[in-house]
Design a protein around this motif. Structure first.
Motif, PDB file in Angstrom:
ATOM      1  N   ARG A   9       2.489   2.497  -9.329  1.00  0.00           N
ATOM      2  CA  ARG A   9       1.980   1.137  -9.122  1.00  0.00           C
ATOM      3  C   ARG A   9       1.776   0.427 -10.457  1.00  0.00           C
ATOM      4  O   ARG A   9       2.172  -0.723 -10.630  1.00  0.00           O
ATOM      5  CB  ARG A   9       0.678   1.160  -8.329  1.00  0.00           C
ATOM      6  CG  ARG A   9       0.051  -0.222  -8.113  1.00  0.00           C
ATOM      7  CD  ARG A   9      -1.255  -0.124  -7.337  1.00  0.00           C
ATOM      8  NE  ARG A   9      -1.046   0.468  -6.022  1.00  0.00           N
ATOM      9  CZ  ARG A   9      -0.552  -0.169  -4.979  1.00  0.00           C
ATOM     10  NH1 ARG A   9      -0.214  -1.449  -5.072  1.00  0.00           N
ATOM     11  NH2 ARG A   9      -0.395   0.452  -3.823  1.00  0.00           N
ATOM     12  N   SER A  49       0.817  -1.213   0.000  1.00  0.00           N
ATOM     13  CA  SER A  49       0.000   0.000   0.000  1.00  0.00           C
ATOM     14  C   SER A  49       0.855   1.269   0.000  1.00  0.00           C
ATOM     15  O   SER A  49       0.528   2.237  -0.679  1.00  0.00           O
ATOM     16  CB  SER A  49      -0.975  -0.004   1.183  1.00  0.00           C
ATOM     17  OG  SER A  49      -0.266  -0.139   2.404  1.00  0.00           O
ATOM     18  N   THR A  50       1.967   1.270   0.761  1.00  0.00           N
ATOM     19  CA  THR A  50       2.844   2.444   0.809  1.00  0.00           C
ATOM     20  C   THR A  50       4.285   2.124   0.426  1.00  0.00           C
ATOM     21  O   THR A  50       5.128   3.008   0.446  1.00  0.00           O
ATOM     22  CB  THR A  50       2.855   3.077   2.227  1.00  0.00           C
ATOM     23  OG1 THR A  50       3.352   2.112   3.156  1.00  0.00           O
ATOM     24  CG2 THR A  50       1.469   3.547   2.635  1.00  0.00           C
ATOM     25  N   LYS A  92       4.602   8.975   5.163  1.00  0.00           N
ATOM     26  CA  LYS A  92       4.244   7.910   4.221  1.00  0.00           C
ATOM     27  C   LYS A  92       3.005   8.285   3.433  1.00  0.00           C
ATOM     28  O   LYS A  92       2.088   8.921   3.947  1.00  0.00           O
ATOM     29  CB  LYS A  92       3.956   6.603   4.972  1.00  0.00           C
ATOM     30  CG  LYS A  92       5.166   5.869   5.416  1.00  0.00           C
ATOM     31  CD  LYS A  92       4.854   4.425   5.765  1.00  0.00           C
ATOM     32  CE  LYS A  92       4.149   4.278   7.083  1.00  0.00           C
ATOM     33  NZ  LYS A  92       4.042   2.861   7.498  1.00  0.00           N
ATOM     34  N   ARG A  93       3.018   7.841   2.177  1.00  0.00           N
ATOM     35  CA  ARG A  93       1.873   8.034   1.296  1.00  0.00           C
ATOM     36  C   ARG A  93       1.625   6.728   0.545  1.00  0.00           C
ATOM     37  O   ARG A  93       2.519   5.899   0.405  1.00  0.00           O
ATOM     38  CB  ARG A  93       2.134   9.146   0.267  1.00  0.00           C
ATOM     39  CG  ARG A  93       2.285  10.530   0.845  1.00  0.00           C
ATOM     40  CD  ARG A  93       0.941  11.036   1.397  1.00  0.00           C
ATOM     41  NE  ARG A  93       0.989  12.428   1.761  1.00  0.00           N
ATOM     42  CZ  ARG A  93       1.265  12.885   2.976  1.00  0.00           C
ATOM     43  NH1 ARG A  93       1.544  12.046   3.943  1.00  0.00           N
ATOM     44  NH2 ARG A  93       1.265  14.180   3.222  1.00  0.00           N
ATOM     45  N   ALA A  94       0.438   6.592   0.034  1.00  0.00           N
ATOM     46  CA  ALA A  94       0.121   5.441  -0.808  1.00  0.00           C
ATOM     47  C   ALA A  94       0.974   5.491  -2.067  1.00  0.00           C
ATOM     48  O   ALA A  94       1.309   6.579  -2.564  1.00  0.00           O
ATOM     49  CB  ALA A  94      -1.359   5.454  -1.168  1.00  0.00           C
TER      50      ALA A  94
END
Length: 137
Positions: free
Chosen positions: A131, A85-86, A123-125
């Motif tokens: 992705r 996710s991150t 933190k960020r996605a």
């Protein structure tokens, strides 16, 4: 699966008193290969930063198999092995060849990178474009 790799020729300054590449240099090579992989996938690091994202190494592993010496012909293969996710993980294989020998795997390793904001370094996605590039087969 991406088949990115880059060539490296060990410089004299990267070799220690044992006559092999000093272990800390593998991390530099891993970072260079990560940037090369992202470029190959169409993700330009400056554009990622301009969009407010960066990434930081939070974990590294290096497994030594055989020595890399000054002027060996070296290839560093890099591929994304996981996207969370991150964070994402890039695996590396360092292969070396001397003038009179076959290519051999010298080092395997990986880095775990966490995506962060360039504003507050929190933190960020993983951004959708990053992705998509990392999971492209």
């Amino acid at each position: 699966m991406n088949d990115f790799s880059m060539a490296v020729v060990p410089r004299y300054a990267e070799v220690d008193q044992q006559g092999v590449v000093f272990n800390g240099h593998y991390l530099t090579w891993f970072d260079e290969a990560c940037t090369g992989l992202l470029d190959d996938l169409g993700v330009a690091y400056p554009e990622l930063m301009a969009g407010g994202y960066d990434f930081q190494v939070v974990h590294s592993e290096i497994d030594f198999t055989s020595p890399v010496r000054w002027r060996d012909a070296v290839r560093i293969a890099a591929e994304c092995t996981r996207v969370g996710s991150t964070s994402f993980t890039i695996g590396f294989t360092v292969s070396a060849r001397t003038a009179d020998a076959d290519e051999r795997v010298a080092v395997r390793g990986h880095n775990v990178y966490v995506v962060v904001s360039t504003e507050d370094w929190a933190k960020r996605a993983v951004p959708d474009a990053l992705r998509a590039a990392l999971t492209r087969t």
